[in-house]
Scaffold this motif. Structure first.
Motif, PDB file in Angstrom:
ATOM      1  N   LYS A  81       6.732   8.470  17.791  1.00  0.00           N
ATOM      2  CA  LYS A  81       8.103   7.981  17.978  1.00  0.00           C
ATOM      3  C   LYS A  81       8.366   6.653  17.257  1.00  0.00           C
ATOM      4  O   LYS A  81       8.820   5.670  17.849  1.00  0.00           O
ATOM      5  CB  LYS A  81       8.434   7.857  19.460  1.00  0.00           C
ATOM      6  CG  LYS A  81       8.339   9.170  20.204  1.00  0.00           C
ATOM      7  CD  LYS A  81       8.853   9.061  21.606  1.00  0.00           C
ATOM      8  CE  LYS A  81       8.695  10.289  22.432  1.00  0.00           C
ATOM      9  NZ  LYS A  81       8.848  11.571  21.892  1.00  0.00           N
ATOM     10  N   TYR A  82       8.069   6.642  15.963  1.00  0.00           N
ATOM     11  CA  TYR A  82       8.320   5.450  15.161  1.00  0.00           C
ATOM     12  C   TYR A  82       9.814   5.196  15.049  1.00  0.00           C
ATOM     13  O   TYR A  82      10.621   6.123  15.069  1.00  0.00           O
ATOM     14  CB  TYR A  82       7.752   5.629  13.745  1.00  0.00           C
ATOM     15  CG  TYR A  82       6.255   5.574  13.684  1.00  0.00           C
ATOM     16  CD1 TYR A  82       5.569   4.388  13.937  1.00  0.00           C
ATOM     17  CD2 TYR A  82       5.515   6.693  13.361  1.00  0.00           C
ATOM     18  CE1 TYR A  82       4.189   4.327  13.875  1.00  0.00           C
ATOM     19  CE2 TYR A  82       4.129   6.643  13.291  1.00  0.00           C
ATOM     20  CZ  TYR A  82       3.478   5.461  13.553  1.00  0.00           C
ATOM     21  OH  TYR A  82       2.110   5.404  13.480  1.00  0.00           O
ATOM     22  N   SER A  83      10.192   3.932  14.882  1.00  0.00           N
ATOM     23  CA  SER A  83      11.595   3.605  14.649  1.00  0.00           C
ATOM     24  C   SER A  83      11.990   4.129  13.268  1.00  0.00           C
ATOM     25  O   SER A  83      11.134   4.328  12.402  1.00  0.00           O
ATOM     26  CB  SER A  83      11.818   2.098  14.749  1.00  0.00           C
ATOM     27  OG  SER A  83      11.207   1.452  13.650  1.00  0.00           O
ATOM     28  N   PRO A  84      13.292   4.346  13.040  1.00  0.00           N
ATOM     29  CA  PRO A  84      13.750   4.941  11.777  1.00  0.00           C
ATOM     30  C   PRO A  84      13.365   4.159  10.519  1.00  0.00           C
ATOM     31  O   PRO A  84      13.247   4.744   9.464  1.00  0.00           O
ATOM     32  CB  PRO A  84      15.267   4.985  11.933  1.00  0.00           C
ATOM     33  CG  PRO A  84      15.505   4.980  13.401  1.00  0.00           C
ATOM     34  CD  PRO A  84      14.385   4.183  13.996  1.00  0.00           C
ATOM     35  N   ASN A  85      13.165   2.879  10.614  1.00  0.00           N
ATOM     36  CA  ASN A  85      12.857   2.086   9.421  1.00  0.00           C
ATOM     37  C   ASN A  85      11.364   1.881   9.189  1.00  0.00           C
ATOM     38  O   ASN A  85      10.983   1.136   8.288  1.00  0.00           O
ATOM     39  CB  ASN A  85      13.553   0.725   9.509  1.00  0.00           C
ATOM     40  CG  ASN A  85      15.057   0.888   9.498  1.00  0.00           C
ATOM     41  OD1 ASN A  85      15.590   1.735   8.805  1.00  0.00           O
ATOM     42  ND2 ASN A  85      15.734   0.087  10.294  1.00  0.00           N
ATOM     43  N   THR A  86      10.529   2.528   9.969  1.00  0.00           N
ATOM     44  CA  THR A  86       9.083   2.377   9.827  1.00  0.00           C
ATOM     45  C   THR A  86       8.624   2.938   8.485  1.00  0.00           C
ATOM     46  O   THR A  86       8.998   4.036   8.106  1.00  0.00           O
ATOM     47  CB  THR A  86       8.352   3.098  10.973  1.00  0.00           C
ATOM     48  OG1 THR A  86       8.799   2.572  12.207  1.00  0.00           O
ATOM     49  CG2 THR A  86       6.847   2.939  10.856  1.00  0.00           C
ATOM     50  N   GLN A  87       7.815   2.153   7.789  1.00  0.00           N
ATOM     51  CA  GLN A  87       7.267   2.601   6.509  1.00  0.00           C
ATOM     52  C   GLN A  87       5.782   2.866   6.681  1.00  0.00           C
ATOM     53  O   GLN A  87       5.029   1.987   7.090  1.00  0.00           O
ATOM     54  CB  GLN A  87       7.505   1.549   5.435  1.00  0.00           C
ATOM     55  CG  GLN A  87       8.985   1.408   5.127  1.00  0.00           C
ATOM     56  CD  GLN A  87       9.229   0.526   3.920  1.00  0.00           C
ATOM     57  OE1 GLN A  87       8.367   0.353   3.070  1.00  0.00           O
ATOM     58  NE2 GLN A  87      10.410  -0.026   3.847  1.00  0.00           N
ATOM     59  N   ILE A  88       5.386   4.104   6.365  1.00  0.00           N
ATOM     60  CA  ILE A  88       4.000   4.540   6.504  1.00  0.00           C
ATOM     61  C   ILE A  88       3.519   5.023   5.138  1.00  0.00           C
ATOM     62  O   ILE A  88       4.203   5.783   4.467  1.00  0.00           O
ATOM     63  CB  ILE A  88       3.881   5.690   7.515  1.00  0.00           C
ATOM     64  CG1 ILE A  88       4.455   5.277   8.873  1.00  0.00           C
ATOM     65  CG2 ILE A  88       2.438   6.155   7.647  1.00  0.00           C
ATOM     66  CD1 ILE A  88       4.623   6.434   9.829  1.00  0.00           C
ATOM     67  N   ALA A  89       2.343   4.585   4.746  1.00  0.00           N
ATOM     68  CA  ALA A  89       1.714   5.089   3.527  1.00  0.00           C
ATOM     69  C   ALA A  89       0.732   6.185   3.927  1.00  0.00           C
ATOM     70  O   ALA A  89      -0.070   5.992   4.838  1.00  0.00           O
ATOM     71  CB  ALA A  89       0.979   3.972   2.794  1.00  0.00           C
ATOM     72  N   LEU A  90       0.819   7.329   3.275  1.00  0.00           N
ATOM     73  CA  LEU A  90      -0.128   8.411   3.502  1.00  0.00           C
ATOM     74  C   LEU A  90      -1.071   8.465   2.311  1.00  0.00           C
ATOM     75  O   LEU A  90      -0.622   8.562   1.167  1.00  0.00           O
ATOM     76  CB  LEU A  90       0.589   9.759   3.627  1.00  0.00           C
ATOM     77  CG  LEU A  90       1.663   9.879   4.706  1.00  0.00           C
ATOM     78  CD1 LEU A  90       2.226  11.298   4.718  1.00  0.00           C
ATOM     79  CD2 LEU A  90       1.104   9.514   6.065  1.00  0.00           C
ATOM     80  N   VAL A  91      -2.362   8.414   2.572  1.00  0.00           N
ATOM     81  CA  VAL A  91      -3.364   8.495   1.519  1.00  0.00           C
ATOM     82  C   VAL A  91      -4.107   9.805   1.730  1.00  0.00           C
ATOM     83  O   VAL A  91      -4.782   9.995   2.740  1.00  0.00           O
ATOM     84  CB  VAL A  91      -4.340   7.296   1.567  1.00  0.00           C
ATOM     85  CG1 VAL A  91      -5.376   7.417   0.463  1.00  0.00           C
ATOM     86  CG2 VAL A  91      -3.576   5.982   1.446  1.00  0.00           C
ATOM     87  N   GLY A  92      -3.930  10.712   0.774  1.00  0.00           N
ATOM     88  CA  GLY A  92      -4.537  12.026   0.910  1.00  0.00           C
ATOM     89  C   GLY A  92      -4.942  12.597  -0.427  1.00  0.00           C
ATOM     90  O   GLY A  92      -5.402  11.871  -1.302  1.00  0.00           O
ATOM     91  N   HIS A  93      -4.731  13.886  -0.574  1.00  0.00           N
ATOM     92  CA  HIS A  93      -5.282  14.621  -1.706  1.00  0.00           C
ATOM     93  C   HIS A  93      -4.242  15.564  -2.303  1.00  0.00           C
ATOM     94  O   HIS A  93      -3.289  15.949  -1.657  1.00  0.00           O
ATOM     95  CB  HIS A  93      -6.497  15.426  -1.239  1.00  0.00           C
ATOM     96  CG  HIS A  93      -7.420  14.613  -0.387  1.00  0.00           C
ATOM     97  ND1 HIS A  93      -8.369  13.780  -0.921  1.00  0.00           N
ATOM     98  CD2 HIS A  93      -7.511  14.449   0.963  1.00  0.00           C
ATOM     99  CE1 HIS A  93      -9.021  13.165   0.050  1.00  0.00           C
ATOM    100  NE2 HIS A  93      -8.507  13.543   1.209  1.00  0.00           N
ATOM    101  N   GLU A  94      -4.484  15.916  -3.531  1.00  0.00           N
ATOM    102  CA  GLU A  94      -3.642  16.882  -4.218  1.00  0.00           C
ATOM    103  C   GLU A  94      -4.306  18.250  -4.190  1.00  0.00           C
ATOM    104  O   GLU A  94      -5.526  18.337  -4.192  1.00  0.00           O
ATOM    105  CB  GLU A  94      -3.421  16.435  -5.666  1.00  0.00           C
ATOM    106  CG  GLU A  94      -2.314  15.409  -5.795  1.00  0.00           C
ATOM    107  CD  GLU A  94      -1.003  15.929  -5.275  1.00  0.00           C
ATOM    108  OE1 GLU A  94      -0.375  16.767  -5.938  1.00  0.00           O
ATOM    109  OE2 GLU A  94      -0.605  15.512  -4.180  1.00  0.00           O
ATOM    110  N   PRO A  95      -3.528  19.313  -4.150  1.00  0.00           N
ATOM    111  CA  PRO A  95      -2.063  19.361  -4.251  1.00  0.00           C
ATOM    112  C   PRO A  95      -1.344  19.198  -2.917  1.00  0.00           C
ATOM    113  O   PRO A  95      -0.139  19.374  -2.843  1.00  0.00           O
ATOM    114  CB  PRO A  95      -1.812  20.758  -4.825  1.00  0.00           C
ATOM    115  CG  PRO A  95      -2.909  21.588  -4.222  1.00  0.00           C
ATOM    116  CD  PRO A  95      -4.115  20.663  -4.166  1.00  0.00           C
ATOM    117  N   CYS A  96      -2.090  18.830  -1.881  1.00  0.00           N
ATOM    118  CA  CYS A  96      -1.505  18.747  -0.534  1.00  0.00           C
ATOM    119  C   CYS A  96      -0.316  17.798  -0.448  1.00  0.00           C
ATOM    120  O   CYS A  96       0.753  18.183   0.036  1.00  0.00           O
ATOM    121  CB  CYS A  96      -2.554  18.323   0.478  1.00  0.00           C
ATOM    122  SG  CYS A  96      -3.981  19.410   0.569  1.00  0.00           S
TER     123      CYS A  96
END
Length: 147
Positions: A81-96
């Motif tokens: 339930k993050y607030s609408p302005n929350t910025q999250i970086a996702l570090v993952g893999h391609e092609p995902c």
């Protein structure tokens, strides 16, 4: 699928650090960096944190190469339930990650977005509806433009 025990090369570490510093210079900051549990992704997240892009890292099993966006949304993102302005970086893999971006933007994976190693896609999720097919891409940058 990539070998989960492989580390970033020295060149990969240096490239990632340069790009992370450039993102910081551009004014980016994330409340959280969510990372795949695989070694290279975790190392990338640590570099992002180390230059000051965030003070928090959280390992997220859904970002592993066999992860599923629908499980990620239902079991990881929605319960927080993050607030609408929350910025999250996702570090993952391609092609995902590029497939996930396409599903968020268009509602389906179309194999059109290309995300290079150390590249970045910025997406805004809608506040009032499901993010699937209703999200907006605001940034797609290959690493060469950040070096």
């Amino acid at each position: 699928m990539e070998d989960g025990a492989c580390s970033l090369t020295k060149e990969g570490q240096q490239k990632t650090e340069k790009i992370a510093k450039r993102l910081l210079d551009l004014g980016l900051h994330f409340e959280l960096i969510a990372t795949s549990p695989l070694v290279r992704a975790r190392q990338t997240a640590e570099i992002l944190k180390g230059v000051g892009l965030s003070s928090q890292i959280e390992e997220c099993k859904y970002l592993a190469p066999d992860g599923d966006i629908f499980n990620w949304l239902k079991n990881w993102l929605e319960p927080k339930k993050y607030s609408p302005n929350t910025q999250i970086a996702l570090v993952g893999h391609e092609p995902c990650l590029s497939s996930w971006a396409e599903i968020l933007i268009w509602g389906e994976a179309r194999a059109r977005l290309i995300l290079k190693k150390a590249g970045m896609i910025g997406i805004t999720l809608p506040e009032t509806s499901s993010p699937l097919g209703h999200s907006q891409m605001f940034w797609l940058t290959p690493p060469k433009y950040l070096l």
